[in-house]
Scaffold this motif. Structure first.
Motif, PDB file in Angstrom:
ATOM      1  N   GLY A 195      51.102 -49.095 -46.149  1.00 37.20           N
ATOM      2  CA  GLY A 195      50.290 -50.305 -46.188  1.00 37.20           C
ATOM      3  C   GLY A 195      49.062 -50.245 -45.280  1.00 37.20           C
ATOM      4  O   GLY A 195      48.962 -49.399 -44.397  1.00 37.20           O
ATOM      5  N   ASP A 196      48.141 -51.200 -45.523  1.00 37.65           N
ATOM      6  CA  ASP A 196      46.839 -51.189 -44.850  1.00 37.65           C
ATOM      7  C   ASP A 196      46.915 -51.630 -43.389  1.00 37.65           C
ATOM      8  O   ASP A 196      46.034 -51.303 -42.593  1.00 37.65           O
ATOM      9  CB  ASP A 196      45.853 -52.131 -45.564  1.00 37.65           C
ATOM     10  CG  ASP A 196      45.645 -51.725 -47.013  1.00 37.65           C
ATOM     11  OD1 ASP A 196      46.269 -50.726 -47.446  1.00 37.65           O
ATOM     12  OD2 ASP A 196      44.874 -52.401 -47.716  1.00 37.65           O
ATOM     13  N   ALA A 197      47.958 -52.404 -43.043  1.00 41.14           N
ATOM     14  CA  ALA A 197      48.001 -53.011 -41.701  1.00 41.14           C
ATOM     15  C   ALA A 197      47.978 -51.949 -40.593  1.00 41.14           C
ATOM     16  O   ALA A 197      47.337 -52.153 -39.562  1.00 41.14           O
ATOM     17  CB  ALA A 197      49.241 -53.886 -41.564  1.00 41.14           C
ATOM     18  N   TRP A 198      48.637 -50.811 -40.828  1.00 44.43           N
ATOM     19  CA  TRP A 198      48.662 -49.749 -39.821  1.00 44.43           C
ATOM     20  C   TRP A 198      47.266 -49.196 -39.552  1.00 44.43           C
ATOM     21  O   TRP A 198      46.979 -48.711 -38.467  1.00 44.43           O
ATOM     22  CB  TRP A 198      49.565 -48.596 -40.279  1.00 44.43           C
ATOM     23  CG  TRP A 198      51.014 -48.890 -40.080  1.00 44.43           C
ATOM     24  CD1 TRP A 198      51.947 -49.100 -41.056  1.00 44.43           C
ATOM     25  CD2 TRP A 198      51.702 -49.028 -38.837  1.00 44.43           C
ATOM     26  NE1 TRP A 198      53.163 -49.360 -40.494  1.00 44.43           N
ATOM     27  CE2 TRP A 198      53.045 -49.310 -39.131  1.00 44.43           C
ATOM     28  CE3 TRP A 198      51.304 -48.939 -37.499  1.00 44.43           C
ATOM     29  CZ2 TRP A 198      54.005 -49.507 -38.142  1.00 44.43           C
ATOM     30  CZ3 TRP A 198      52.268 -49.127 -36.503  1.00 44.43           C
ATOM     31  CH2 TRP A 198      53.595 -49.408 -36.828  1.00 44.43           C
ATOM     32  N   VAL A 199      46.422 -49.257 -40.545  1.00 46.37           N
ATOM     33  CA  VAL A 199      45.054 -48.761 -40.381  1.00 46.37           C
ATOM     34  C   VAL A 199      44.215 -49.834 -39.691  1.00 46.37           C
ATOM     35  O   VAL A 199      43.528 -49.570 -38.699  1.00 46.37           O
ATOM     36  CB  VAL A 199      44.417 -48.427 -41.752  1.00 46.37           C
ATOM     37  CG1 VAL A 199      43.037 -47.821 -41.574  1.00 46.37           C
ATOM     38  CG2 VAL A 199      45.322 -47.511 -42.570  1.00 46.37           C
ATOM     39  N   LYS A 200      44.302 -51.051 -40.192  1.00 44.13           N
ATOM     40  CA  LYS A 200      43.416 -52.132 -39.747  1.00 44.13           C
ATOM     41  C   LYS A 200      43.663 -52.535 -38.292  1.00 44.13           C
ATOM     42  O   LYS A 200      42.800 -53.136 -37.648  1.00 44.13           O
ATOM     43  CB  LYS A 200      43.591 -53.331 -40.681  1.00 44.13           C
ATOM     44  CG  LYS A 200      43.208 -52.941 -42.120  1.00 44.13           C
ATOM     45  CD  LYS A 200      42.570 -54.061 -42.889  1.00 44.13           C
ATOM     46  CE  LYS A 200      41.810 -53.512 -44.088  1.00 44.13           C
ATOM     47  NZ  LYS A 200      42.167 -54.144 -45.335  1.00 44.13           N
ATOM     48  N   LYS A 201      44.864 -52.212 -37.813  1.00 44.86           N
ATOM     49  CA  LYS A 201      45.223 -52.514 -36.429  1.00 44.86           C
ATOM     50  C   LYS A 201      44.281 -51.824 -35.436  1.00 44.86           C
ATOM     51  O   LYS A 201      44.139 -52.241 -34.299  1.00 44.86           O
ATOM     52  CB  LYS A 201      46.647 -51.964 -36.238  1.00 44.86           C
ATOM     53  CG  LYS A 201      47.391 -52.488 -35.085  1.00 44.86           C
ATOM     54  CD  LYS A 201      48.853 -52.048 -35.171  1.00 44.86           C
ATOM     55  CE  LYS A 201      49.430 -52.156 -33.763  1.00 44.86           C
ATOM     56  NZ  LYS A 201      50.628 -51.388 -33.585  1.00 44.86           N
ATOM     57  N   TYR A 202      43.648 -50.738 -35.839  1.00 43.27           N
ATOM     58  CA  TYR A 202      42.853 -49.931 -34.904  1.00 43.27           C
ATOM     59  C   TYR A 202      41.365 -49.946 -35.258  1.00 43.27           C
ATOM     60  O   TYR A 202      40.997 -50.068 -36.421  1.00 43.27           O
ATOM     61  CB  TYR A 202      43.376 -48.488 -34.897  1.00 43.27           C
ATOM     62  CG  TYR A 202      44.798 -48.418 -34.442  1.00 43.27           C
ATOM     63  CD1 TYR A 202      45.120 -48.530 -33.087  1.00 43.27           C
ATOM     64  CD2 TYR A 202      45.841 -48.293 -35.371  1.00 43.27           C
ATOM     65  CE1 TYR A 202      46.445 -48.509 -32.674  1.00 43.27           C
ATOM     66  CE2 TYR A 202      47.168 -48.274 -34.959  1.00 43.27           C
ATOM     67  CZ  TYR A 202      47.455 -48.381 -33.603  1.00 43.27           C
ATOM     68  OH  TYR A 202      48.763 -48.369 -33.184  1.00 43.27           O
ATOM     69  N   ASP A 203      40.549 -49.806 -34.225  1.00 43.64           N
ATOM     70  CA  ASP A 203      39.100 -49.788 -34.405  1.00 43.64           C
ATOM     71  C   ASP A 203      38.663 -48.408 -34.902  1.00 43.64           C
ATOM     72  O   ASP A 203      38.867 -47.407 -34.227  1.00 43.64           O
ATOM     73  CB  ASP A 203      38.447 -50.102 -33.048  1.00 43.64           C
ATOM     74  CG  ASP A 203      36.931 -50.000 -33.103  1.00 43.64           C
ATOM     75  OD1 ASP A 203      36.379 -50.009 -34.231  1.00 43.64           O
ATOM     76  OD2 ASP A 203      36.308 -49.900 -32.032  1.00 43.64           O
ATOM     77  N   ARG A 204      38.083 -48.382 -36.093  1.00 41.30           N
ATOM     78  CA  ARG A 204      37.647 -47.105 -36.667  1.00 41.30           C
ATOM     79  C   ARG A 204      36.129 -47.046 -36.795  1.00 41.30           C
ATOM     80  O   ARG A 204      35.591 -46.282 -37.584  1.00 41.30           O
ATOM     81  CB  ARG A 204      38.289 -46.890 -38.048  1.00 41.30           C
ATOM     82  CG  ARG A 204      39.773 -46.584 -38.011  1.00 41.30           C
ATOM     83  CD  ARG A 204      40.476 -47.043 -39.251  1.00 41.30           C
ATOM     84  NE  ARG A 204      40.624 -48.492 -39.261  1.00 41.30           N
ATOM     85  CZ  ARG A 204      39.999 -49.310 -40.079  1.00 41.30           C
ATOM     86  NH1 ARG A 204      39.183 -48.837 -40.999  1.00 41.30           N
ATOM     87  NH2 ARG A 204      40.171 -50.613 -40.005  1.00 41.30           N
ATOM     88  N   SER A 205      35.434 -47.868 -35.998  1.00 47.82           N
ATOM     89  CA  SER A 205      33.983 -47.947 -36.176  1.00 47.82           C
ATOM     90  C   SER A 205      33.265 -46.659 -35.771  1.00 47.82           C
ATOM     91  O   SER A 205      32.118 -46.440 -36.134  1.00 47.82           O
ATOM     92  CB  SER A 205      33.418 -49.146 -35.404  1.00 47.82           C
ATOM     93  OG  SER A 205      33.768 -49.026 -34.047  1.00 47.82           O
ATOM     94  N   VAL A 228      39.839 -48.350 -47.302  1.00 47.16           N
ATOM     95  CA  VAL A 228      40.618 -48.902 -46.197  1.00 47.16           C
ATOM     96  C   VAL A 228      40.290 -48.173 -44.878  1.00 47.16           C
ATOM     97  O   VAL A 228      39.876 -48.793 -43.908  1.00 47.16           O
ATOM     98  CB  VAL A 228      42.136 -48.833 -46.505  1.00 47.16           C
ATOM     99  CG1 VAL A 228      42.943 -49.424 -45.350  1.00 47.16           C
ATOM    100  CG2 VAL A 228      42.444 -49.578 -47.809  1.00 47.16           C
ATOM    101  N   VAL A 229      40.427 -46.845 -44.881  1.00 43.50           N
ATOM    102  CA  VAL A 229      40.190 -46.113 -43.628  1.00 43.50           C
ATOM    103  C   VAL A 229      38.707 -46.149 -43.268  1.00 43.50           C
ATOM    104  O   VAL A 229      38.332 -46.424 -42.129  1.00 43.50           O
ATOM    105  CB  VAL A 229      40.687 -44.651 -43.743  1.00 43.50           C
ATOM    106  CG1 VAL A 229      40.321 -43.865 -42.480  1.00 43.50           C
ATOM    107  CG2 VAL A 229      42.192 -44.617 -43.980  1.00 43.50           C
ATOM    108  N   GLY A 230      37.851 -45.892 -44.260  1.00 40.28           N
ATOM    109  CA  GLY A 230      36.410 -45.794 -43.986  1.00 40.28           C
ATOM    110  C   GLY A 230      35.670 -47.104 -44.150  1.00 40.28           C
ATOM    111  O   GLY A 230      34.435 -47.127 -44.071  1.00 40.28           O
ATOM    112  N   ASP A 231      36.388 -48.206 -44.382  1.00 41.73           N
ATOM    113  CA  ASP A 231      35.758 -49.520 -44.563  1.00 41.73           C
ATOM    114  C   ASP A 231      34.606 -49.466 -45.554  1.00 41.73           C
ATOM    115  O   ASP A 231      33.600 -50.171 -45.387  1.00 41.73           O
ATOM    116  CB  ASP A 231      35.254 -50.067 -43.218  1.00 41.73           C
ATOM    117  CG  ASP A 231      36.404 -50.607 -42.373  1.00 41.73           C
ATOM    118  OD1 ASP A 231      37.364 -51.133 -42.956  1.00 41.73           O
ATOM    119  OD2 ASP A 231      36.347 -50.461 -41.137  1.00 41.73           O
TER     120      ASP A 231
END
Ligand code: WT7
Length: 399
Positions: A195-205, A228-231
């Motif tokens: 699921g996406d929540a594990w990714v969105k929890k962290y700042d990937r900017s 999801v990962v790369g927004d």
């Protein structure tokens, strides 16, 4: 390992006392001890310490850290010839023993450095995160040689993407401010199930480029990685290459004006790579929207130079099927404007989680069992691994 070290006539083995992976302890030193028994050429085993547990140290064994402490911290570099051997890596083909692919100094280093810089848009000061194992070619070219030739900071990733949890990659991205993230589709397919929540929890900017390697990336994985990962703002490069090619040969060129980047498509040859597609009769297929055996028609700096100890096998394996051309073993589809889509292996090689396995080698191993007179190994589609190995009950015909 033993048979390969034997072929390579290794004199020194470097190992950890134990390894750690996904919360499990791996008895690396014990495995090496077993292998070394069969390798009379090995004179020293250097043992580095990864865990605090003591392991048996025999006559050949040297504690690495203790030995290094005695040495001068400055080591005068050794000048090498451009065609001297840099390293060899074993990889599987459709027949026989694994092949010891030999890469040499100058060409390989140039190619690894250039592809690292241009395919991923690596700029000075960037932090490069290739999460592949250092022990295979992706780790060699894009954890060690390429980034370090360019003076980059390179992240060393250990363990698995789901340990201690499915946020491991993205926590690492946030903590180390990784700018380029390079991994395998099999991990993406696994992570998207969490699921996406594990990714969105962290700042990937910090991320600018996402790379995929080792096997075809399916649309669902491509789309998830991108969105999801790369927004939806990072460039995604699906990179095709092989142990033998030394570095990336076919990948999107995002900087090209009007370049389209679509899932599983839009891959262009890297500078100096001249791909051709061949039909069954061994003639070059001309035109666009055509398929064929993927060959490369002129030499490039990073190409392997030989198979260790068996140059004839190198010639036979790569240059015999289509005389005058390097045959990759893969099929491809070419579209208008010089884009390529890789369709997969054309030989008896299967791809499991990005690991290349020769079916003949697995058959040989099974045949060693006294109860097995004959076996046939095939790949079958697997949701996460791409292909699965070994017969599963549900796949066996009712007979
Ligand atoms: C084989 C090479 C590339 C370094 C790691 C694997 C397959 C590789 C892709 C890709 C589709 C791919 C090919 C190739 N492969 N990258 N982007 N799309 N297939 O190196 O173990 O030498 O395996 O991996 O079949 O021949 P390798």
């Amino acid at each position: 390992m033993s048979v390969l070290s034997l072929l390579a006539k290794c004199r020194v083995v470097i190992t950890f006392n134990q390894g750690l992976r996904g919360g499990r302890v791996m008895e690396l030193k014990k495995i090496v001890d077993e292998a070394v028994k069969h390798c009379p050429t090995v004179q020293r085993v250097l043992v580095a310490h990864r865990t605090d547990n003591k392991v048996h140290m025999g006559d050949l064994d040297v504690p690495l850290e203790q030995e290094m402490a005695k040495e001068d911290p400055v080591c005068v570099p050794e000048s090498m010839g451009s065609e001297d051997v840099l390293f060899m890596l074993y990889t599987s083909g459709s027949t026989g023993m694994p092949k010891g692919i030999v890469h040499t100094q100058a060409g390989y280093l140039l190619y690894a450095a250039l592809t690292h810089k241009l395919v991923f848009d690596h700029r000075p000061g960037d932090i490069f995160g290739c999460v592949a194992d250092i022990g295979w070619i992706t780790g060699h070219s894009y954890v060690v040689y390429g980034p370090l030739c360019n003076g980059a900071t390179s992240v060393l990733f250990e363990s698995t993407p789901v340990y201690p949890n499915a946020g491991r990659y993205w926590e690492t991205v946030e903590r180390l401010k990784i700018n380029q993230f390079y991994g395998a589709p099999t991990a993406v397919r696994l992570l998207l199930k969490y699921g996406d929540a594990w990714v969105k929890k962290y700042d990937r900017s910090s991320l600018r480029t996402l790379g995929s390697v080792g096997e075809p990336i399916n649309c669902e994985a491509w789309e998830w990685l991108h969105r999801v990962v790369g927004d939806s703002r990072c460039t995604l490069v699906d990179t095709w290459w092989q142990t033998e090619t030394g570095g990336i040969c076919i990948a999107p060129r995002p900087s090209e004006e009007g370049a389209e980047i679509l899932p599983g498509m839009a891959m262009r040859p890297f500078f100096g790579i001249v791909p051709v597609l061949m039909d069954e009769k061994g003639s070059v297929v001309e035109g666009s929207n055509v398929s064929g055996a993927l060959c490369i028609s002129q030499a490039w700096p990073g190409m392997a130079r030989t198979i260790y100890g068996d140059h004839q096998r190198f010639v036979d394996a790569y240059f015999k099927a289509y005389p005058g051309y390097y045959f990759t073993g893969d099929g491809a589809h070419g579209t208008e404007g010089g884009y390529y889509q890789i369709t997969g292996r054309m030989d008896d090689v299967i791809n499991i989680s990005g690991h290349r396995l020769g079916t003949a080698e697995i058959e040989d191993a099974i045949a060693d069992h006294p109860a097995v007179p004959e076996s046939a190994v095939i790949g079958y589609p697997h949701d996460i691994k791409g292909e699965g190995e070994c017969p599963r009950e549900e796949l066996l015909p009712d007979c």
